[in-house]
Write a protein that holds these residues in place. Structure first.
Motif, PDB file in Angstrom:
ATOM      1  N   ALA A  13      39.714  57.127  40.979  1.00  0.00           N
ATOM      2  CA  ALA A  13      38.506  56.308  41.138  1.00  0.00           C
ATOM      3  C   ALA A  13      38.358  55.327  39.982  1.00  0.00           C
ATOM      4  CB  ALA A  13      37.274  57.199  41.233  1.00  0.00           C
ATOM      5  N   LEU A  14      38.693  55.763  38.783  1.00  0.00           N
ATOM      6  CA  LEU A  14      38.609  54.884  37.615  1.00  0.00           C
ATOM      7  C   LEU A  14      39.607  53.735  37.718  1.00  0.00           C
ATOM      8  CD1 LEU A  14      38.217  57.582  34.849  1.00  0.00           C
ATOM      9  CD2 LEU A  14      36.552  55.788  35.343  1.00  0.00           C
ATOM     10  N   ASN A  15      40.807  54.038  38.167  1.00  0.00           N
ATOM     11  CA  ASN A  15      41.819  52.988  38.340  1.00  0.00           C
ATOM     12  C   ASN A  15      41.359  51.941  39.341  1.00  0.00           C
ATOM     13  OD1 ASN A  15      43.496  54.266  36.523  1.00  0.00           O
ATOM     14  ND2 ASN A  15      44.725  55.288  38.092  1.00  0.00           N
ATOM     15  N   GLU A  16      40.701  52.396  40.395  1.00  0.00           N
ATOM     16  CA  GLU A  16      40.221  51.464  41.426  1.00  0.00           C
ATOM     17  C   GLU A  16      39.126  50.555  40.857  1.00  0.00           C
ATOM     18  OE1 GLU A  16      38.203  51.552  45.906  1.00  0.00           O
ATOM     19  OE2 GLU A  16      38.938  53.398  44.978  1.00  0.00           O
ATOM     20  N   VAL A  17      38.210  51.149  40.113  1.00  0.00           N
ATOM     21  CA  VAL A  17      37.138  50.361  39.504  1.00  0.00           C
ATOM     22  C   VAL A  17      37.710  49.339  38.532  1.00  0.00           C
ATOM     23  CG1 VAL A  17      35.188  50.471  37.894  1.00  0.00           C
ATOM     24  CG2 VAL A  17      35.337  52.099  39.772  1.00  0.00           C
ATOM     25  N   LYS A  18      38.671  49.765  37.725  1.00  0.00           N
ATOM     26  CA  LYS A  18      39.282  48.867  36.752  1.00  0.00           C
ATOM     27  C   LYS A  18      39.949  47.694  37.451  1.00  0.00           C
ATOM     28  CE  LYS A  18      42.336  48.919  32.705  1.00  0.00           C
ATOM     29  NZ  LYS A  18      43.149  49.785  31.812  1.00  0.00           N
ATOM     30  N   SER A  19      40.628  47.960  38.557  1.00  0.00           N
ATOM     31  CA  SER A  19      41.300  46.903  39.307  1.00  0.00           C
ATOM     32  C   SER A  19      40.299  45.918  39.895  1.00  0.00           C
ATOM     33  CB  SER A  19      42.147  47.525  40.418  1.00  0.00           C
ATOM     34  OG  SER A  19      42.734  46.529  41.221  1.00  0.00           O
ATOM     35  N   GLU A  20      39.221  46.436  40.478  1.00  0.00           N
ATOM     36  CA  GLU A  20      38.214  45.569  41.088  1.00  0.00           C
ATOM     37  C   GLU A  20      37.502  44.724  40.039  1.00  0.00           C
ATOM     38  OE1 GLU A  20      37.619  45.021  44.319  1.00  0.00           O
ATOM     39  OE2 GLU A  20      39.398  46.260  44.629  1.00  0.00           O
ATOM     40  N   GLU A  21      37.187  45.306  38.897  1.00  0.00           N
ATOM     41  CA  GLU A  21      36.497  44.546  37.854  1.00  0.00           C
ATOM     42  C   GLU A  21      37.418  43.496  37.242  1.00  0.00           C
ATOM     43  OE1 GLU A  21      34.606  47.294  35.148  1.00  0.00           O
ATOM     44  OE2 GLU A  21      32.850  47.411  36.466  1.00  0.00           O
ATOM     45  N   ALA A  22      38.719  43.793  37.189  1.00  0.00           N
ATOM     46  CA  ALA A  22      39.680  42.802  36.685  1.00  0.00           C
ATOM     47  C   ALA A  22      39.705  41.581  37.598  1.00  0.00           C
ATOM     48  CB  ALA A  22      41.065  43.428  36.580  1.00  0.00           C
ATOM     49  N   LYS A  23      39.628  41.807  38.904  1.00  0.00           N
ATOM     50  CA  LYS A  23      39.593  40.695  39.861  1.00  0.00           C
ATOM     51  C   LYS A  23      38.331  39.861  39.664  1.00  0.00           C
ATOM     52  CE  LYS A  23      42.150  43.232  43.457  1.00  0.00           C
ATOM     53  NZ  LYS A  23      42.053  43.851  44.802  1.00  0.00           N
ATOM     54  N   LEU A  24      37.212  40.546  39.449  1.00  0.00           N
ATOM     55  CA  LEU A  24      35.938  39.849  39.261  1.00  0.00           C
ATOM     56  C   LEU A  24      35.977  38.993  37.999  1.00  0.00           C
ATOM     57  CD1 LEU A  24      32.465  41.378  39.754  1.00  0.00           C
ATOM     58  CD2 LEU A  24      32.986  40.251  37.606  1.00  0.00           C
ATOM     59  N   VAL A  25      36.496  39.538  36.915  1.00  0.00           N
ATOM     60  CA  VAL A  25      36.586  38.783  35.667  1.00  0.00           C
ATOM     61  C   VAL A  25      37.512  37.582  35.834  1.00  0.00           C
ATOM     62  CG1 VAL A  25      37.352  38.859  33.259  1.00  0.00           C
ATOM     63  CG2 VAL A  25      36.025  40.756  34.208  1.00  0.00           C
ATOM     64  N   ALA A  26      38.598  37.763  36.573  1.00  0.00           N
ATOM     65  CA  ALA A  26      39.528  36.656  36.815  1.00  0.00           C
ATOM     66  C   ALA A  26      38.829  35.540  37.584  1.00  0.00           C
ATOM     67  CB  ALA A  26      40.744  37.155  37.582  1.00  0.00           C
ATOM     68  N   THR A  27      38.003  35.914  38.556  1.00  0.00           N
ATOM     69  CA  THR A  27      37.233  34.924  39.315  1.00  0.00           C
ATOM     70  C   THR A  27      36.272  34.178  38.398  1.00  0.00           C
ATOM     71  OG1 THR A  27      37.364  36.259  41.338  1.00  0.00           O
ATOM     72  CG2 THR A  27      35.630  34.594  41.226  1.00  0.00           C
ATOM     73  N   ALA A  28      35.595  34.925  37.518  1.00  0.00           N
ATOM     74  CA  ALA A  28      34.657  34.310  36.587  1.00  0.00           C
ATOM     75  C   ALA A  28      35.367  33.357  35.635  1.00  0.00           C
ATOM     76  CB  ALA A  28      33.924  35.391  35.806  1.00  0.00           C
ATOM     77  N   ARG A  29      36.524  33.781  35.156  1.00  0.00           N
ATOM     78  CA  ARG A  29      37.280  32.946  34.208  1.00  0.00           C
ATOM     79  C   ARG A  29      37.733  31.638  34.876  1.00  0.00           C
ATOM     80  NH1 ARG A  29      40.048  36.589  32.292  1.00  0.00           N
ATOM     81  NH2 ARG A  29      39.061  36.766  30.250  1.00  0.00           N
ATOM     82  N   GLN A  30      38.208  31.734  36.110  1.00  0.00           N
ATOM     83  CA  GLN A  30      38.635  30.538  36.829  1.00  0.00           C
ATOM     84  C   GLN A  30      37.460  29.611  37.095  1.00  0.00           C
ATOM     85  OE1 GLN A  30      41.806  29.535  37.521  1.00  0.00           O
ATOM     86  NE2 GLN A  30      40.722  27.647  38.069  1.00  0.00           N
ATOM     87  N   PHE A  31      36.306  30.188  37.402  1.00  0.00           N
ATOM     88  CA  PHE A  31      35.100  29.390  37.638  1.00  0.00           C
ATOM     89  C   PHE A  31      34.710  28.619  36.381  1.00  0.00           C
ATOM     90  CE2 PHE A  31      30.514  28.781  37.598  1.00  0.00           C
ATOM     91  CZ  PHE A  31      30.303  28.161  38.811  1.00  0.00           C
ATOM     92  N   VAL A  32      34.762  29.290  35.238  1.00  0.00           N
ATOM     93  CA  VAL A  32      34.420  28.635  33.981  1.00  0.00           C
ATOM     94  C   VAL A  32      35.373  27.477  33.694  1.00  0.00           C
ATOM     95  CG1 VAL A  32      34.296  28.936  31.476  1.00  0.00           C
ATOM     96  CG2 VAL A  32      33.302  30.672  32.976  1.00  0.00           C
ATOM     97  N   LEU A  33      36.662  27.725  33.882  1.00  0.00           N
ATOM     98  CA  LEU A  33      37.666  26.681  33.639  1.00  0.00           C
ATOM     99  C   LEU A  33      37.456  25.484  34.558  1.00  0.00           C
ATOM    100  CD1 LEU A  33      40.875  28.861  33.190  1.00  0.00           C
ATOM    101  CD2 LEU A  33      39.640  27.609  31.407  1.00  0.00           C
ATOM    102  N   SER A  34      37.033  25.760  35.786  1.00  0.00           N
ATOM    103  CA  SER A  34      36.852  24.685  36.772  1.00  0.00           C
ATOM    104  C   SER A  34      35.570  23.897  36.540  1.00  0.00           C
ATOM    105  CB  SER A  34      36.827  25.266  38.191  1.00  0.00           C
ATOM    106  OG  SER A  34      38.031  25.947  38.472  1.00  0.00           O
ATOM    107  N   ASN A  35      34.681  24.415  35.695  1.00  0.00           N
ATOM    108  CA  ASN A  35      33.383  23.753  35.496  1.00  0.00           C
ATOM    109  C   ASN A  35      33.173  23.344  34.046  1.00  0.00           C
ATOM    110  OD1 ASN A  35      31.467  24.022  38.095  1.00  0.00           O
ATOM    111  ND2 ASN A  35      32.851  25.795  38.006  1.00  0.00           N
TER     112      ASN A  35
END
Length: 292
Positions: A269-291
């Motif tokens: 369960a921890l591995n799954e959460v870590k993977s999902e949060e990594a995707k979310l952070v990647a989305t946030a980082r790309q959004f920041v770079l694009s703006n």
């Protein structure tokens, strides 16, 4: 003076704790099964930043990644506020972390700042005033942009704690019942009494009575300086006793010893959460770079 802990854990959720005075108690539990502590567990102390790193934090969003998430959220809200004719948040500032899970412990900082946190402006004179209607507009933007915010924001742990959040809470609850926990705290209390301070001995109390008195006095007098002579004296004594008893390290290690078996039991369960949060952070980082 600033007695409020600014924690590195989940900064999007404003969980205001007078942590060094009263502590923050966890309420979530994973199960009622016995947990055998792993005595090899250790927390890592960063004295320069006054941070404590627990084993379970490898499954939680890091401090630097939280900054990216916060920046992405702020961009979204500022875009909305600009459409309404408002400037960006005049109180927005980079988050500052300092862990005082077991009281104040950085002696070098207390000798300079007392109970205050370096870089945090605790006076109201330097805060830019918000124009009329700003708060209502901000609330409206949060509602209007809920979908976009969700794309870059983890769930609020106060509403929907992750498995890592629950382990953090349960490990603290278990550790505080460990006989060694009381022994460490009594060493700290003995040191405080020897230095002329009266310890507050409640389960989640991490300061002296003198520190609480200073906090109450400061809250009644907004013009009190953030780091006066008495706050520095009391804070330094508390931190020196914390260091003398190695309280932060030892209590942190006890809590960590309960985290390791809980992590092992919930690894998938921890591995799954870590993977999902990594995707979310990647989305946030790309959004920041694009703006930018």
């Amino acid at each position: 003076m600033n007695f409020i802990q600014i924690s590195k854990q989940r900064p999007l959720a404003t969980i205001a704790c007078i942590a060094m005075l009263t502590g923050c108690a966890g309420t979530s539990a994973l199960s009622h099964e016995p947990v055998n502590p792993d005595k090899s567990a250790r927390v890592q102390l960063d004295y320069n930043a006054s941070l404590i790193t627990f084993p379970v934090e490898q499954y939680q969003i890091s401090n630097s990644d939280w900054s990216v998430v916060s920046e992405a959220r702020e961009i979204i809200l500022n875009q909305c506020m600009t459409k309404g004719g408002f400037a960006p948040d005049p109180e927005r500032a980079a988050s500052i972390s300092e862990d005082r899970n077991f009281g104040i412990w950085n002696v070098e900082r207390t000798r300079l700042y007392g109970f205050s946190i370096p870089g945090v402006d605790t006076t109201s004179d330097n805060v830019a005033p918000k124009p009329p209607g700003w708060g209502d507009a901000r609330d409206k933007c949060v509602q209007q942009e809920a979908g976009r915010l969700a794309e870059v924001s983890p769930a609020d742990p106060t509403v929907n704690p992750s498995i890592a959040d629950k382990i953090q809470h349960q490990s603290l609850a278990l550790a505080s019942k460990d006989p060694a926990w009381r022994d460490v705290r009594e060493e700290w209390w003995t040191c405080l009494r020897g230095r002329g301070l009266e310890p507050r001995t409640g389960e989640q109390e991490w300061s002296s009575k003198q520190a609480l008195d200073l906090a109450v006095r400061s809250s009644k007098d907004a013009s009190a300086p953030p780091s006066n002579e008495e706050s520095i004296r009391v804070a330094t004594l508390e931190a020196e006793c914390n260091q003398s008893a190695r309280m932060t390290q030892r209590l942190g290690d006890i809590q960590a010893s309960y985290q390791l078996p809980l992590i092992a039991k919930n690894q998938a369960a921890l591995n799954e959460v870590k993977s999902e949060e990594a995707k979310l952070v990647a989305t946030a980082r790309q959004f920041v770079l694009s703006n930018q």
